[in-house]
Design a protein around this motif. Structure first.
Motif, short mmCIF file in Angstrom:
data_model
loop_
_atom_site.label_atom_id
_atom_site.label_comp_id
_atom_site.label_asym_id
_atom_site.label_seq_id
_atom_site.Cartn_x
_atom_site.Cartn_y
_atom_site.Cartn_z
N VAL A 153 0.85 -1.19 0.00
CA VAL A 153 0.00 0.00 0.00
C VAL A 153 0.89 1.24 0.00
O VAL A 153 1.74 1.42 0.88
N ALA A 154 0.72 2.08 -1.02
CA ALA A 154 1.45 3.35 -1.07
C ALA A 154 0.88 4.28 -0.01
O ALA A 154 -0.32 4.59 -0.02
N GLN A 155 1.74 4.72 0.91
CA GLN A 155 1.29 5.54 2.03
C GLN A 155 2.17 6.78 2.17
O GLN A 155 3.35 6.76 1.83
N THR A 156 1.58 7.83 2.71
CA THR A 156 2.34 8.99 3.15
C THR A 156 2.31 8.98 4.68
O THR A 156 1.23 8.94 5.29
N PHE A 157 3.48 8.97 5.27
CA PHE A 157 3.61 8.93 6.72
C PHE A 157 3.91 10.34 7.25
O PHE A 157 4.73 11.06 6.67
N THR A 158 3.26 10.68 8.34
CA THR A 158 3.45 11.99 8.96
C THR A 158 4.05 11.79 10.35
O THR A 158 3.33 11.35 11.27
N PRO A 159 5.33 12.08 10.52
CA PRO A 159 5.92 12.02 11.86
C PRO A 159 5.37 13.15 12.74
O PRO A 159 5.13 14.26 12.26
N ILE A 160 5.18 12.86 13.99
CA ILE A 160 4.70 13.86 14.94
C ILE A 160 5.93 14.48 15.60
O ILE A 160 6.71 13.79 16.27
N PRO A 161 6.15 15.78 15.40
CA PRO A 161 7.39 16.40 15.86
C PRO A 161 7.42 16.55 17.38
O PRO A 161 6.42 16.38 18.07
N GLY A 162 8.63 16.88 17.88
CA GLY A 162 8.79 17.15 19.30
C GLY A 162 9.22 15.97 20.12
O GLY A 162 9.23 16.04 21.35
N HIS A 163 9.59 14.86 19.47
CA HIS A 163 10.04 13.67 20.19
C HIS A 163 11.37 13.22 19.59
O HIS A 163 11.56 13.31 18.37
N PRO A 164 12.32 12.73 20.39
CA PRO A 164 13.61 12.30 19.83
C PRO A 164 13.50 11.22 18.75
O PRO A 164 14.35 11.15 17.87
N VAL A 165 12.45 10.39 18.79
CA VAL A 165 12.32 9.33 17.78
C VAL A 165 12.00 9.90 16.40
O VAL A 165 12.35 9.32 15.38
N THR A 166 11.36 11.06 16.33
CA THR A 166 11.04 11.66 15.04
C THR A 166 12.01 12.79 14.67
O THR A 166 11.82 13.47 13.66
N ASP A 167 13.05 12.96 15.47
CA ASP A 167 14.03 14.01 15.19
C ASP A 167 14.72 13.77 13.85
O ASP A 167 15.12 12.65 13.53
N GLY A 168 14.86 14.83 13.06
CA GLY A 168 15.56 14.74 11.78
C GLY A 168 14.73 14.22 10.63
O GLY A 168 15.24 14.11 9.51
N LEU A 169 13.46 13.91 10.85
CA LEU A 169 12.60 13.42 9.78
C LEU A 169 11.88 14.58 9.10
O LEU A 169 11.62 15.61 9.72
N PRO A 170 11.54 14.42 7.82
CA PRO A 170 10.78 15.48 7.13
C PRO A 170 9.36 15.55 7.65
O PRO A 170 8.91 14.68 8.40
N ALA A 171 8.63 16.55 7.24
CA ALA A 171 7.23 16.71 7.66
C ALA A 171 6.38 15.52 7.23
O ALA A 171 5.39 15.18 7.90
N SER A 172 6.75 14.89 6.12
CA SER A 172 6.09 13.66 5.68
C SER A 172 7.03 12.93 4.73
O SER A 172 7.96 13.53 4.17
N PHE A 173 6.79 11.64 4.56
CA PHE A 173 7.56 10.87 3.59
C PHE A 173 6.70 9.73 3.07
O PHE A 173 5.77 9.29 3.73
N ASP A 174 7.03 9.28 1.87
CA ASP A 174 6.25 8.24 1.20
C ASP A 174 6.94 6.89 1.31
O ASP A 174 8.18 6.80 1.24
N LEU A 175 6.14 5.85 1.46
CA LEU A 175 6.67 4.50 1.58
C LEU A 175 5.55 3.52 1.21
O LEU A 175 4.40 3.70 1.62
N THR A 176 5.90 2.52 0.42
CA THR A 176 4.96 1.45 0.12
C THR A 176 5.22 0.29 1.07
O THR A 176 6.33 -0.24 1.11
N ASP A 177 4.20 -0.08 1.84
CA ASP A 177 4.41 -1.06 2.90
C ASP A 177 3.08 -1.73 3.22
O ASP A 177 2.05 -1.42 2.61
N GLU A 178 3.10 -2.63 4.18
CA GLU A 178 1.90 -3.37 4.59
C GLU A 178 1.34 -2.77 5.88
O GLU A 178 1.91 -2.94 6.95
N PRO A 179 0.19 -2.08 5.81
CA PRO A 179 -0.46 -1.60 7.03
C PRO A 179 -1.32 -2.69 7.65
O PRO A 179 -1.65 -3.70 7.02
N TYR A 180 -1.70 -2.48 8.90
CA TYR A 180 -2.56 -3.41 9.62
C TYR A 180 -3.84 -2.70 10.08
O TYR A 180 -3.77 -1.57 10.56
#
Length: 266
Positions: free
Chosen positions: A146-173
Motif C-alpha cells: 500500500v502506497a502511504q504517506t507517513f506523517t511524523p509527529i514532531p517534538g520527540h527524539p524518535v522523530t528528530d531529523g525526519l521530514p514533515a512527511s515521507f512516502d513509503l509502500t508497505d503493509e499496514p494493519y
C-alpha cells in the motif's frame, strides 16, 4: 528537549523468525548505524534471552519476530503457543528495570495467549477472533504493498531529523491499537477500514485477499508510538514489511532514533 548522545556504543539483540523476511536485506538496516551493533537471535531461542539476565550484555531488544503462533498445525492453524515462563516473567521485569525495546511490524501479533504482551507493546494483531481488553474482537486485517504517506509527529527524539512527511509502500494493519496508553509518533494516510483490508483468518485458511463475511470496524491510523514501562522505554513502528522499508532512509532514521531513545541516549 535533550539531545541524543551518539558517543556510547549500543548493543542490540534482534529477535527474528515467525514471519518470512529477507535476512540479509533486513540486516542492512543496522549496518550504517554508527556505534550500534546488532546480533540476530532466532525464536524460540530469543524468548529465553528476553529477560534481565539474558539481556545483561545488550542495551536494547529489537523485536522483528512473531512468536507464539504455529502455522504448520494440521487443523485450525495457527495454533497458539504459550510463552515460556522465563519470558512471561522476565520480559516485563527487564523493561521495569530499564532495558529498552523497539518492536517492529509483525511483532504486534506475537504471543496471542499472553494479554500482558499486548498491553506492553501497545496493541494487538489478531490472526483469529479473540478477546481484547475484555471485549470480543474480529481477526485483524492486512493489505500488501500500500502506497502511504507517513506523517511524523514532531517534538520527540524518535522523530528528530525526519521530514514533515515521507512516502513509503508497505503493509499496514487494521488491528487493535491502544492509543490511550501511548505517545503518538507516526500516522499514515492509508484508509483504515474494512474495504481496504483483508481478513487474516481467511488468509491462513487459504483464502488470500478475501473479506467475505468479515465486517471489521474502522481502525486507527496511528502506526508508530512510544511509551514508558517502569524505568524502561518502548517504541513500536508498524512499517517494516520488506526491502521497500529497509532501504528507505527515513525508515532507517526512525529505527535508529528509536534504538537510541529506548537505550536512554536521548
Amino acid at each position: 528537549m535533550p539531545t541524543i548522545d551518539y558517543r556510547s556504543p549500543l548493543r542490540c539483540l534482534v529477535a527474528v523468525r515467525g514471519h518470512p523476511f529477507g535476512r540479509d536485506a533486513f540486516a542492512s538496516v543496522f549496518e550504517d548505524m554508527h556505534g550500534i551493533s546488532a546480533t540476530m537471535v532466532d525464536q524460540p531461542a530469543a524468548a529465553l534471552l528476553l529477560n534481565s539476565e539474558g539481556m545483561r550484555d545488550f542495551d536494547v531488544a529489537v523485536l522483528y519476530d512473531m512468536p507464539g503462533l504455529d502455522f504448520d498445525a494440521p487443523e485450525d492453524a495457527p495454533t497458539y503457543v504459550d510463552p515460556p515462563d522465563v519470558m512471561r516473567r522476565g520480559f516485563p521485569a527487564m523493561l521495569e528495570q530499564g532495558k529498552g525495546v523497539v518492536a517492529l511490524h509483525h511483532a504486534l501479533a506475537g504471543w496471542p495467549t499472553w494479554p500482558e504482551y499486548g498491553e506492553i507493546i501497545g496493541g494487538r494483531f489478531l490472526y483469529k477472533p479473540g478477546v481484547v481488553r475484555g471485549s470480543e474482537r474480529l481477526d485483524s486485517g492486512y493489505a500488501h504493498d500500500v502506497a502511504q504517506t507517513f506523517t511524523p509527529i514532531p517534538g520527540h527524539p524518535v522523530t528528530d531529523g525526519l521530514p514533515a512527511s515521507f512516502d513509503l509502500t508497505d503493509e499496514p494493519y487494521l488491528a487493535e491499537i491502544f492509543e490511550d496508553g501511548v505517545t503518538p509518533l507516526l500516522r499514515s494516510d492509508a484508509k483504515f477500514d474494512r474495504d481496504h483490508f483483508f481478513s487474516a483468518s481467511l488468509a491462513v485458511r487459504g483464502e488470500m485477499y478475501a473479506r467475505d463475511g468479515w465486517d471489521h470496524p474502522a481502525g486507527s491510523n496511528l502506526v508508530g508510538w512510544a511509551k514508558e514501562v517502569g524505568k524502561g522505554r518502548l517504541v513500536y513502528l508498524q512499517p517494516g514489511d520488506g526491502p521497500g522499508a529497509y532501504e528507505n532512509p527515513h525508515y532507517r532514521r526512525l529505527v535508529e532514533n528509536a534504538i537510541r531513545w529506548t537505550a536512554q541516549q536521548g
